[in-house]
Motif scaffolding. Structure first.
Motif, PDB file in Angstrom:
ATOM      1  N   SER A 129     -14.473   4.754   9.389  1.00 37.38           N
ATOM      2  CA  SER A 129     -14.680   6.910   8.562  1.00 37.38           C
ATOM      3  C   SER A 129     -13.768   6.957   7.331  1.00 37.38           C
ATOM      4  O   SER A 129     -13.455   7.788   7.057  1.00 37.38           O
ATOM      5  CB  SER A 129     -14.370   7.664   9.918  1.00 37.38           C
ATOM      6  N   LYS A 130     -12.761   5.928   7.413  1.00 43.12           N
ATOM      7  CA  LYS A 130     -11.462   6.073   6.251  1.00 43.12           C
ATOM      8  C   LYS A 130     -11.650   5.129   5.493  1.00 43.12           C
ATOM      9  O   LYS A 130     -11.941   4.298   6.010  1.00 43.12           O
ATOM     10  CB  LYS A 130     -10.259   5.828   7.239  1.00 43.12           C
ATOM     11  N   VAL A 131     -10.865   4.832   4.302  1.00 40.29           N
ATOM     12  CA  VAL A 131     -11.029   4.159   3.230  1.00 40.29           C
ATOM     13  C   VAL A 131      -9.707   3.550   3.133  1.00 40.29           C
ATOM     14  O   VAL A 131      -9.272   4.155   3.091  1.00 40.29           O
ATOM     15  CB  VAL A 131     -11.344   4.677   2.180  1.00 40.29           C
ATOM     16  N   GLY A 132      -9.354   2.464   2.129  1.00 40.12           N
ATOM     17  CA  GLY A 132      -8.287   2.096   2.157  1.00 40.12           C
ATOM     18  C   GLY A 132      -7.068   3.208   1.112  1.00 40.12           C
ATOM     19  O   GLY A 132      -7.637   3.958   0.584  1.00 40.12           O
ATOM     20  N   ALA A 133      -5.895   2.766   1.247  1.00 34.66           N
ATOM     21  CA  ALA A 133      -5.086   3.552   1.070  1.00 34.66           C
ATOM     22  C   ALA A 133      -5.421   3.068  -0.429  1.00 34.66           C
ATOM     23  O   ALA A 133      -4.524   4.597  -1.257  1.00 34.66           O
ATOM     24  CB  ALA A 133      -3.756   3.080   1.255  1.00 34.66           C
ATOM     25  N   TRP A 134      -5.488   2.180  -1.157  1.00 38.82           N
ATOM     26  CA  TRP A 134      -5.683   2.010  -2.428  1.00 38.82           C
ATOM     27  C   TRP A 134      -6.721   3.369  -2.976  1.00 38.82           C
ATOM     28  O   TRP A 134      -6.528   3.322  -4.236  1.00 38.82           O
ATOM     29  CB  TRP A 134      -5.668   0.605  -2.571  1.00 38.82           C
ATOM     30  N   LEU A 135      -7.356   4.143  -2.734  1.00 39.88           N
ATOM     31  CA  LEU A 135      -8.316   4.306  -3.064  1.00 39.88           C
ATOM     32  C   LEU A 135      -7.593   6.264  -3.053  1.00 39.88           C
ATOM     33  O   LEU A 135      -8.676   7.077  -3.481  1.00 39.88           O
ATOM     34  CB  LEU A 135      -9.393   4.135  -2.878  1.00 39.88           C
ATOM     35  N   GLN A 156      -3.571  -2.621   8.332  1.00 37.77           N
ATOM     36  CA  GLN A 156      -5.007  -1.432   8.864  1.00 37.77           C
ATOM     37  C   GLN A 156      -5.080  -0.545   7.249  1.00 37.77           C
ATOM     38  O   GLN A 156      -6.562  -0.015   7.037  1.00 37.77           O
ATOM     39  CB  GLN A 156      -4.286  -0.450   9.818  1.00 37.77           C
ATOM     40  N   ASP A 157      -3.699   0.079   6.261  1.00 37.98           N
ATOM     41  CA  ASP A 157      -4.618   0.577   5.308  1.00 37.98           C
ATOM     42  C   ASP A 157      -6.015   0.264   4.326  1.00 37.98           C
ATOM     43  O   ASP A 157      -5.309   0.147   3.284  1.00 37.98           O
ATOM     44  CB  ASP A 157      -2.983   1.040   4.668  1.00 37.98           C
ATOM     45  N   GLU A 158      -5.922  -1.130   4.709  1.00 42.97           N
ATOM     46  CA  GLU A 158      -6.237  -2.367   3.448  1.00 42.97           C
ATOM     47  C   GLU A 158      -5.620  -2.779   2.171  1.00 42.97           C
ATOM     48  O   GLU A 158      -6.882  -3.147   1.061  1.00 42.97           O
ATOM     49  CB  GLU A 158      -7.990  -1.395   2.637  1.00 42.97           C
ATOM     50  N   THR A 159      -4.815  -2.039   2.097  1.00 42.76           N
ATOM     51  CA  THR A 159      -3.742  -2.866   1.044  1.00 42.76           C
ATOM     52  C   THR A 159      -3.327  -3.747   0.991  1.00 42.76           C
ATOM     53  O   THR A 159      -2.943  -4.877  -0.358  1.00 42.76           O
ATOM     54  CB  THR A 159      -2.433  -1.548   0.640  1.00 42.76           C
ATOM     55  N   PHE A 160      -3.254  -5.096   1.667  1.00 47.69           N
ATOM     56  CA  PHE A 160      -2.872  -6.496   1.980  1.00 47.69           C
ATOM     57  C   PHE A 160      -4.432  -7.353   3.367  1.00 47.69           C
ATOM     58  O   PHE A 160      -4.170  -6.456   3.614  1.00 47.69           O
ATOM     59  CB  PHE A 160      -1.776  -6.095   2.482  1.00 47.69           C
ATOM     60  N   SER A 161      -4.933  -7.792   2.076  1.00 51.68           N
ATOM     61  CA  SER A 161      -5.423  -8.698   2.732  1.00 51.68           C
ATOM     62  C   SER A 161      -5.659 -10.370   2.071  1.00 51.68           C
ATOM     63  O   SER A 161      -5.397 -10.797   1.732  1.00 51.68           O
ATOM     64  CB  SER A 161      -7.604  -8.731   2.420  1.00 51.68           C
ATOM     65  N   LEU A 162      -5.976 -10.708   3.358  1.00 56.82           N
ATOM     66  CA  LEU A 162      -6.354 -12.354   2.958  1.00 56.82           C
ATOM     67  C   LEU A 162      -7.629 -13.109   3.686  1.00 56.82           C
ATOM     68  O   LEU A 162      -8.151 -12.695   4.179  1.00 56.82           O
ATOM     69  CB  LEU A 162      -5.009 -12.972   3.212  1.00 56.82           C
ATOM     70  N   ARG A 170     -15.781  -2.924   0.403  1.00 55.88           N
ATOM     71  CA  ARG A 170     -14.662  -2.323   0.194  1.00 55.88           C
ATOM     72  C   ARG A 170     -14.001  -3.503  -0.278  1.00 55.88           C
ATOM     73  O   ARG A 170     -12.247  -3.099  -0.152  1.00 55.88           O
ATOM     74  CB  ARG A 170     -13.862  -2.213   1.851  1.00 55.88           C
ATOM     75  N   HIS A 171     -14.052  -4.119  -0.705  1.00 50.72           N
ATOM     76  CA  HIS A 171     -13.157  -5.265  -1.779  1.00 50.72           C
ATOM     77  C   HIS A 171     -12.738  -6.202  -1.470  1.00 50.72           C
ATOM     78  O   HIS A 171     -11.502  -6.891  -2.270  1.00 50.72           O
ATOM     79  CB  HIS A 171     -12.781  -4.385  -2.588  1.00 50.72           C
ATOM     80  N   ASN A 217     -15.117  -0.847  18.004  1.00 50.46           N
ATOM     81  CA  ASN A 217     -15.820  -2.507  17.866  1.00 50.46           C
ATOM     82  C   ASN A 217     -15.236  -2.959  17.055  1.00 50.46           C
ATOM     83  O   ASN A 217     -16.768  -4.529  16.674  1.00 50.46           O
ATOM     84  CB  ASN A 217     -17.994  -2.206  17.949  1.00 50.46           C
ATOM     85  N   MET A 218     -15.113  -2.877  15.662  1.00 51.25           N
ATOM     86  CA  MET A 218     -14.882  -3.784  14.423  1.00 51.25           C
ATOM     87  C   MET A 218     -14.317  -5.048  14.549  1.00 51.25           C
ATOM     88  O   MET A 218     -13.070  -4.743  15.813  1.00 51.25           O
ATOM     89  CB  MET A 218     -14.641  -3.067  13.559  1.00 51.25           C
ATOM     90  N   LYS A 219     -14.387  -5.632  14.703  1.00 53.41           N
ATOM     91  CA  LYS A 219     -13.765  -6.846  15.188  1.00 53.41           C
ATOM     92  C   LYS A 219     -12.421  -6.874  14.095  1.00 53.41           C
ATOM     93  O   LYS A 219     -11.383  -7.986  14.391  1.00 53.41           O
ATOM     94  CB  LYS A 219     -14.465  -8.271  14.405  1.00 53.41           C
ATOM     95  N   SER A 220     -12.872  -7.177  12.909  1.00 53.56           N
ATOM     96  CA  SER A 220     -11.770  -6.415  11.846  1.00 53.56           C
ATOM     97  C   SER A 220     -10.675  -4.954  12.064  1.00 53.56           C
ATOM     98  O   SER A 220      -9.731  -5.225  11.593  1.00 53.56           O
ATOM     99  CB  SER A 220     -11.654  -6.126  10.448  1.00 53.56           C
ATOM    100  N   GLY A 221     -11.385  -4.958  12.878  1.00 50.30           N
ATOM    101  CA  GLY A 221     -10.474  -3.449  13.172  1.00 50.30           C
ATOM    102  C   GLY A 221      -9.935  -2.345  12.630  1.00 50.30           C
ATOM    103  O   GLY A 221      -9.067  -0.919  11.789  1.00 50.30           O
ATOM    104  N   LEU A 222     -10.715  -2.673  11.330  1.00 52.35           N
ATOM    105  CA  LEU A 222     -10.632  -1.544  10.287  1.00 52.35           C
ATOM    106  C   LEU A 222     -11.477  -0.644  10.705  1.00 52.35           C
ATOM    107  O   LEU A 222     -12.346  -0.313  11.347  1.00 52.35           O
ATOM    108  CB  LEU A 222     -11.525  -2.547   9.729  1.00 52.35           C
TER     109      LEU A 222
END
Lengths: 354, 166
Positions: free
Chosen positions: A13-19, A113-119, A93-94, A5-10
């Motif tokens: 239960s997982k955090v970004g690959a940068w972590l 999905q891995d949250e390493t690129f965002s805009l 999540r920055h 149900n997340m609109k962002s599709g994120l």
């Protein structure tokens, strides 16, 4: 509420690959970040852009993004339609700024999905790109940012002048439009009282430091964010080099300080680490702030059997209020949150041995 | 608990440090004393603060009514917001911008990457330019500025021919 149900599709239960803790020196430098500010040529900046223009910016940047960069078809989401809890989740999540969430008009957000690129579309500038990477990886993060920017620029013209470079709404960002930063953990330097001297060196290089230490409790602010202050008159590579050089120096200071502490004050450090572990492993209610402080103390105690940087990083994010609620899939009162937070921490650290 | 230094304010900061003998010492201080002793990092003025101070000083009293001909932002408005209204503002407020940028950035010449050389021929840009020109054309005709309208029409034609060529 599940990830579906997340609109962002994120994933909640997982955090970004940068972590992931897998980047170079990730036990001291948690992450590296490159941010670029761009505006679309020929369109008014946000203080003067009409709602219609803002709408068109969201759709034209979205079109460019889906045509040049992402293949799976999922484009930007409209921030004004975002449930408040998910908006807060992105902030924790920055991936977005507080100002961006406070905005009113049409705004767009996208993250891989891995949250390493965002805009962010229509923050202070039309476009804010962000690349995050684990450890001290500014160069790699910059190369990736630069490739993304070039692809977007192949279809989207940016406001640019020979003299001032990329033109931004605020002149503090003009030129490269780039802010490079690292998030660094310096408990050793603070404990050995070297921090003042060390940070003076950082400021002398024209870099800026954010984060206080000693505030509230002694561990809370052991994290510092260091970034370039100026965006004009230096090339992107020079900015990256200066910051990387400074980070390497800080890492050396931190490692020296830690080995001094472990040689001369091992009992103190171990006592501190294991007390923190004890509370985290057995507490039945934990506030957000207490958790962050205790996690910071544990970080100083690494390496420890059964515990790695990735686990600490993950707990640092998932223990925050909105992340915690979305992780458990329900809205929780502050008291319920403290109980659930303790549950999450206890479960995650159950195999860590002192 | 009261601050161990001034014994007046509430202690909010716990400092742990290694003293001259190599012993660890914990001290409870208030924020004021902690800052005085250099424990709190507030010596550096944040860029945002420096910037707003500069905005107050620069160009005060004069040119308040100077306006950007492209977006209509006045110099007074910029000084209040700290944000420009469009890319043309950088030219239109020429000397003011030069002084401001030089104060904040220490230079006024970009040496980093350039925008793509062919960015102004991209289809997205051409579409946007055409749209903008059409709106300007309508406005010029409504205001009976026929010479201006003719110029805009010529510009528009160039774009349309170019699109047909492709």
């Amino acid at each position: 509420m599940t990830s579906r149900n997340m609109k962002s599709g994120l994933k909640t239960s997982k955090v970004g690959a940068w972590l992931s803790g897998k980047g170079p020196q990730a036990d001291v430098v948690i992450s590296s970040r490159i941010r670029l500010a761009r505006n679309v040529a020929g369109v008014s900046f946000l203080p003067k852009a009409s709602v219609q223009e803002q709408k068109e910016l969201v759709s034209s940047i979205n079109r460019t993004l889906t045509e040049t960069l992402i293949s799976n078809g999922r484009g930007v989401i409209h921030v004004e339609d975002l449930p408040p809890l998910e908006a807060q989740f992105l902030l924790e999540r920055h991936l977005v700024s507080a100002d961006f969430l406070k905005g009113k008009g049409p705004r767009g957000f996208f993250a891989t999905q891995d949250e390493t690129f965002s805009l962010m579309i229509n923050e202070e500038d039309h476009l804010r790109l962000q690349v995050l990477a684990s450890g001290l990886s500014l160069k790699e993060a910059f190369e990736r940012t630069s490739e993304i920017e070039e692809r977007l620029n192949s279809a989207l013209p940016f406001a640019y002048s020979e003299r001032y470079g990329f033109l931004t709404a605020c002149p503090t960002n003009v030129g490269t439009g780039m802010r490079a930063s690292i998030l660094i953990h310096l408990p050793g330097v603070i404990l050995t009282r070297e921090i003042d001297r060390v940070l003076r060196g950082v400021l002398q290089l024209g870099l800026s430091v954010r984060g206080t230490y000693g505030e509230g409790t002694e561990t809370k602010g052991h994290l510092f964010q260091i970034s370039n202050q100026r965006t004009l008159g230096q090339s992107e590579e020079e900015i990256v080099e200066t910051l990387t050089g400074m980070a390497e120096q800080l890492i050396r200071y931190e490692r020296d300080a830690r080995s001094y502490l472990m040689t001369n004050m091992a009992t103190y450090i171990q006592d501190k680490t294991f007390r923190s572990l004890g509370i985290l492993k057995y507490a039945r209610a934990l506030t957000s702030e207490e958790t962050l402080n205790l996690l910071s103390a544990l970080r100083l105690g690494l390496p420890m059997p059964g515990l790695d940087v990735a686990t600490l990083n993950k707990l640092m994010i998932l223990s925050r209020p909105a992340n915690l609620q979305l992780y458990f899939g329900e809205e929780l009162s502050p008291e319920q949150r403290d109980r659930k937070r303790a549950e999450l921490v206890r479960e995650t650290l159950k195999d860590v041995e002192a | 608990m009261l601050c161990e230094e001034c014994h007046e304010n509430e202690a909010e900061v716990l400092i742990t440090e290694v003293d001259a003998d190599g012993d660890l010492k914990e001290r409870h201080l208030c924020k004021v004393c902690a800052a005085k002793k250099g424990y709190l990092l507030d010596k550096q003025k944040p860029l945002s603060e420096m910037f707003s101070e500069l905005l107050k000083e620069l160009g005060e009293g004069k040119d308040e009514e100077l306006r950007c001909s492209a977006c209509g932002m006045s110099w007074a408005e910029f000084r209040r917001l700290g944000r420009f209204g469009c890319e043309k503002c950088y030219q239109e407020f020429g000397n003011h911008v030069e002084r401001l940028v030089s104060h904040i950035q220490g230079t006024t010449q970009h040496t980093g990457r350039e925008a793509a050389g062919d960015q102004k021929t991209s289809p997205v840009f051409v579409e946007m330019e055409k749209k903008r020109l059409r709106q300007q054309l309508i406005k010029a005709i409504q205001q009976e500025e026929y010479e201006k309208a003719a110029r805009i029409r010529d510009d528009l034609k160039k774009y349309e021919e170019r699109t047909e060529d492709q």
